[in-house]
Design an enzyme around this catalytic site. Structure first.
Site, PDB file in Angstrom:
ATOM      1  CB  SER A 113      33.843  48.799  -4.272  1.00 24.54           C
ATOM      2  OG  SER A 113      35.162  48.879  -4.762  1.00 24.54           O
ATOM      3  CG  HIS A 127      36.341  43.177  -3.533  1.00 23.96           C
ATOM      4  ND1 HIS A 127      37.508  43.885  -3.672  1.00 23.96           N
ATOM      5  CD2 HIS A 127      35.443  43.794  -4.328  1.00 23.96           C
ATOM      6  CE1 HIS A 127      37.331  44.892  -4.515  1.00 23.96           C
ATOM      7  NE2 HIS A 127      36.082  44.868  -4.924  1.00 23.96           N
ATOM      8  CD  GLU A 140      41.246  46.743  -2.670  1.00 23.06           C
ATOM      9  OE1 GLU A 140      42.383  47.208  -2.889  1.00 23.06           O
ATOM     10  OE2 GLU A 140      40.277  46.930  -3.414  1.00 23.06           O
ATOM     11  CD  GLU A 181      40.687  43.526  -5.660  1.00 24.53           C
ATOM     12  OE1 GLU A 181      41.623  43.819  -4.882  1.00 24.53           O
ATOM     13  OE2 GLU A 181      40.021  44.376  -6.267  1.00 24.53           O
ATOM     14  CG  ASP A 208      40.427  50.591  -1.186  1.00 24.94           C
ATOM     15  OD1 ASP A 208      39.722  51.438  -0.584  1.00 24.94           O
ATOM     16  OD2 ASP A 208      40.206  50.240  -2.364  1.00 24.94           O
ATOM     17  CD  GLU A 249      42.406  52.502  -3.317  1.00 27.63           C
ATOM     18  OE1 GLU A 249      43.524  51.934  -3.350  1.00 27.63           O
ATOM     19  OE2 GLU A 249      41.433  52.116  -3.985  1.00 27.63           O
ATOM     20  CG  ASP A 255      39.032  53.810  -6.112  1.00 25.39           C
ATOM     21  OD1 ASP A 255      38.713  54.140  -7.264  1.00 25.39           O
ATOM     22  OD2 ASP A 255      38.803  52.663  -5.675  1.00 25.39           O
ATOM     23  CE  LYS A 305      39.781  51.066  -8.994  1.00 20.00           C
ATOM     24  NZ  LYS A 305      38.647  51.214  -8.059  1.00 20.00           N
ATOM     25  CB  SER A 314      43.966  50.486  -9.328  1.00 15.86           C
ATOM     26  OG  SER A 314      43.023  49.552  -8.861  1.00 15.86           O
ATOM     27  CG  HIS A 315      43.395  45.047  -9.750  1.00 14.12           C
ATOM     28  ND1 HIS A 315      43.211  43.795  -9.242  1.00 14.12           N
ATOM     29  CD2 HIS A 315      43.339  45.883  -8.667  1.00 14.12           C
ATOM     30  CE1 HIS A 315      43.052  43.860  -7.935  1.00 14.12           C
ATOM     31  NE2 HIS A 315      43.129  45.108  -7.560  1.00 14.12           N
ATOM     32  NE  ARG A 316      37.374  49.104 -10.878  1.00 13.55           N
ATOM     33  CZ  ARG A 316      36.444  50.070 -10.864  1.00 13.55           C
ATOM     34  NH1 ARG A 316      36.438  50.978 -11.830  1.00 13.55           N
ATOM     35  NH2 ARG A 316      35.571  50.161  -9.877  1.00 13.55           N
ATOM     36  CB  SER A 317      36.984  43.596  -7.707  1.00  9.54           C
ATOM     37  OG  SER A 317      35.830  44.279  -8.127  1.00  9.54           O
ATOM     38  CE  LYS A 333      43.496  49.273  -5.733  1.00  6.36           C
ATOM     39  NZ  LYS A 333      42.525  49.318  -4.629  1.00  6.36           N
TER      40      LYS A 333
HETATM   41  C1  2PG Z   1      39.067  49.367  -5.550  1.00  4.12           C
HETATM   42  C2  2PG Z   1      38.868  48.294  -6.590  1.00  4.12           C
HETATM   43  C3  2PG Z   1      40.064  47.526  -7.017  1.00  4.12           C
HETATM   44  P1  2PG Z   1      36.561  47.551  -7.490  1.00  4.12           P
HETATM   45  O1  2PG Z   1      38.147  49.718  -4.801  1.00  4.12           O
HETATM   46  O2  2PG Z   1      40.136  49.951  -5.480  1.00  4.12           O
HETATM   47  O3  2PG Z   1      40.754  46.910  -5.987  1.00  4.12           O
HETATM   48  O4  2PG Z   1      37.742  47.502  -6.390  1.00  4.12           O
HETATM   49  O5  2PG Z   1      37.173  47.220  -8.800  1.00  4.12           O
HETATM   50  O6  2PG Z   1      35.542  46.566  -7.008  1.00  4.12           O
HETATM   51  O7  2PG Z   1      36.025  48.947  -7.473  1.00  4.12           O
HETATM   52 MG    MG Z   2      39.507  51.493  -4.025  1.00  2.97          MG
END
Ligand code: 2PG
Ligand code: MG
Length: 446
Positions: A43, A164, A173, A216, A251, A297, A322, A347, A374-377, A398
């Site tokens: 996303s 996801h 999320e 995730e 989120d 979020e 985000d 991120k 934050s991580h990424r998916s 997260k």
């Molecule tokens: C988000 C992220 C991580 P993605 O939207 O916050 O959970 O998703 O890495 O797919 O952008």
């Molecule tokens: Mg997000």
């Protein structure tokens, strides 16, 4: 401290947790070999730095990263080595040098995936050159006091939706945060217990086929309404004996279902379910009233500024940007001027260097906002963000569910850091329900 030079920089194409290619970088110095693997989102926001993909449809459906790998090996590596950086001097000079070398505002020249891999591996090499752990190096780069640390409250994404997962749930999320625990280690135990209970609950309600998981590591049962997800979480808290120990974060990742100035909550179902901005705001307010929600979020899309600004005036919980902010100072300043949110999602691959991500975090703190790492998916088994969250001292992070290697490696690293801080007799504080204020605590912000 004697200077330490970079001896070599290698890169390779490796796989991420979705089985898609990503960039791995290895930096060699007299202290050893330092490796990093770059994450990737699904996303993605429109304002993120650009990751290079090869567009060669013969390989990985056009998702290969060989050009980025080549940029590390043939452009960035040789240039950095001949620039003769001293790793004991820190990361800023290295990252500034790569930004200049790239020469574009969005890192589309060399690729944010190429640049970030080098930045992360160099951060580790710098920490080793200074003979400190990565989290301490990061705290020093932030300009923070390193006499004590604030551990992050982990937010576990245990129900996956949006882009996801394959179910009809539009919100991406549903995260559970063990704010009632006394330490990271206890919080992770509580969350793992709730996760197992949630699995049993889903089997009872929907049968065994409902416990498949999303990107995730959270479950993706056949539900579509946010209240169904939240009711499941409340029941899992109760059945696991953890009622009152948790807060919830959501989120919706709403940029993914924003179309024609409205939000289609049915974007993954067979029929659409379009809501106006006002109806979305009402829905969020209602959910916040009914459930112990502490964080929201991206409730609105990345360019739906009016909706953000109106909601921020009455929102009682942490309002995290985000896609809205993309870890980018220009977007952070704009959001501050408009008063659109009160927290930054951090991120590193949205901006493309560790140094710029730390500057974004410092800016957010300066504005009185909180910061959520934050991580990424699409992830790897690189635990970098665990050290990042401790070093930044932002009080929450997260990293997906307490399940799947690429998610738990971060949580396991947090427990290692907590153990080692305690063993050294260093101050190590778990902020619990005060996760937002953690960053401003004098112990860390010096
Ligand atoms: C988000 C992220 C991580 P993605 O939207 O916050 O959970 O998703 O890495 O797919 O952008
Ligand atoms: Mg997000």
């Amino acid at each position: 401290m004697p200077p330490v030079a970079i001896d070599s920089i290698r890169a390779a194409q490796r796989l991420d947790s979705r089985g898609k290619p990503t960039v791995q970088v290895e930096v060699t110095t007299s202290d050893g070999i330092f490796t990093a693997i770059v994450p990737s989102g699904a996303s993605k926001g429109d304002y993120e730095a650009i990751e290079l993909r090869d567009a060669d449809s013969e390989a990985f459906g056009g998702n290969g990263v060989l050009e980025a790998v080549q940029n590390v090996e043939e452009v960035i590596g040789p240039a950095l080595i001949s620039h003769r950086v001293d790793l004991t001097a820190g990361l800023k000079e290295i990252d500034d040098f790569m930004i200049q070398l790239d020469g574009t505002p969005d890192k589309s020249g060399l690729g944010a995936n190429a640049i970030l891999g080098v930045s992360m591996a160099c951060a580790r090499a710098c920490a080793a050159a200074r003979k400190v752990p990565l989290y301490e190096f990061i705290a020093r780069e932030m300009g923070s006091d390193t006499r004590g640390y604030t551990m992050p409250v982990p937010f576990f994404n245990v129900l996956n939706g949006g882009v996801h997962s394959g179910n009809a749930m539009s919100f991406q999320e549903f995260m559970i945060a063990p704010t009632g625990a006394k330490s990271v280690t206890q919080g992770i135990q509580y969350a793992a217990e709730v996760y197992q209970e949630l699995m049993s609950l889903l089997i009872e309600k929907f049968g065994k086929s409902s416990i498949g998981i999303g990107d995730e590591g959270g479950f993706a049962p056949p539900i579509s309404q946010p209240s169904e997800a939240l009711d499941l979480l409340m029941e899992a808290f109760q059945r696991s004996g953890h009622q009152g120990h948790f807060h919830i974060g959501i989120d919706p990742a709403s940029s993914e279902f924003f179309k024609d100035d409205a939000y289609d909550l049915g974007f993954k179902a067979s029929t659409s379910n379009v809501k106006t901005k006002g109806e979305m705001a009402d829905l969020y307010h209602e959910l916040i009233q009914r459930y112990p929600i502490a964080l929201l979020e991206d409730p609105f899309a990345q360019d739906d500024w009016d909706a953000w600004v109106a909601f921020n005036q009455t929102c009682q919980v942490e309002l995290v940007g985000d896609d809205l902010l993309a870890t980018n100072l220009v977007r952070i300043n704009k959001a501050n001027e408009k008063k659109a949110c009160n927290a930054l999602l951090l991120k590193i691959n949205q901006i493309g260097t560790v140094t710029e991500a730390l500057a974004a975090a410092n800016k957010a703190f300066e504005l009185g906002w909180s910061v959520f790492v934050s991580h990424r998916s699409g992830e790897s088994t690189d635990p970098f963000i665990a050290d990042l969250a401790v070093g930044v001292g932002c009080g929450h992070l997260k990293s997906g569910a307490p399940c799947r290697g690429e998610r738990v490696v971060k949580y396991n690293r947090l427990m290692d850091i907590e153990d080692s801080l305690i063993a050294q007799g260093q101050q190590c504080r778990y902020p619990g329900e005060h996760f937002r204020a953690a960053a401003m605590a004098p112990v860390h912000r010096g």
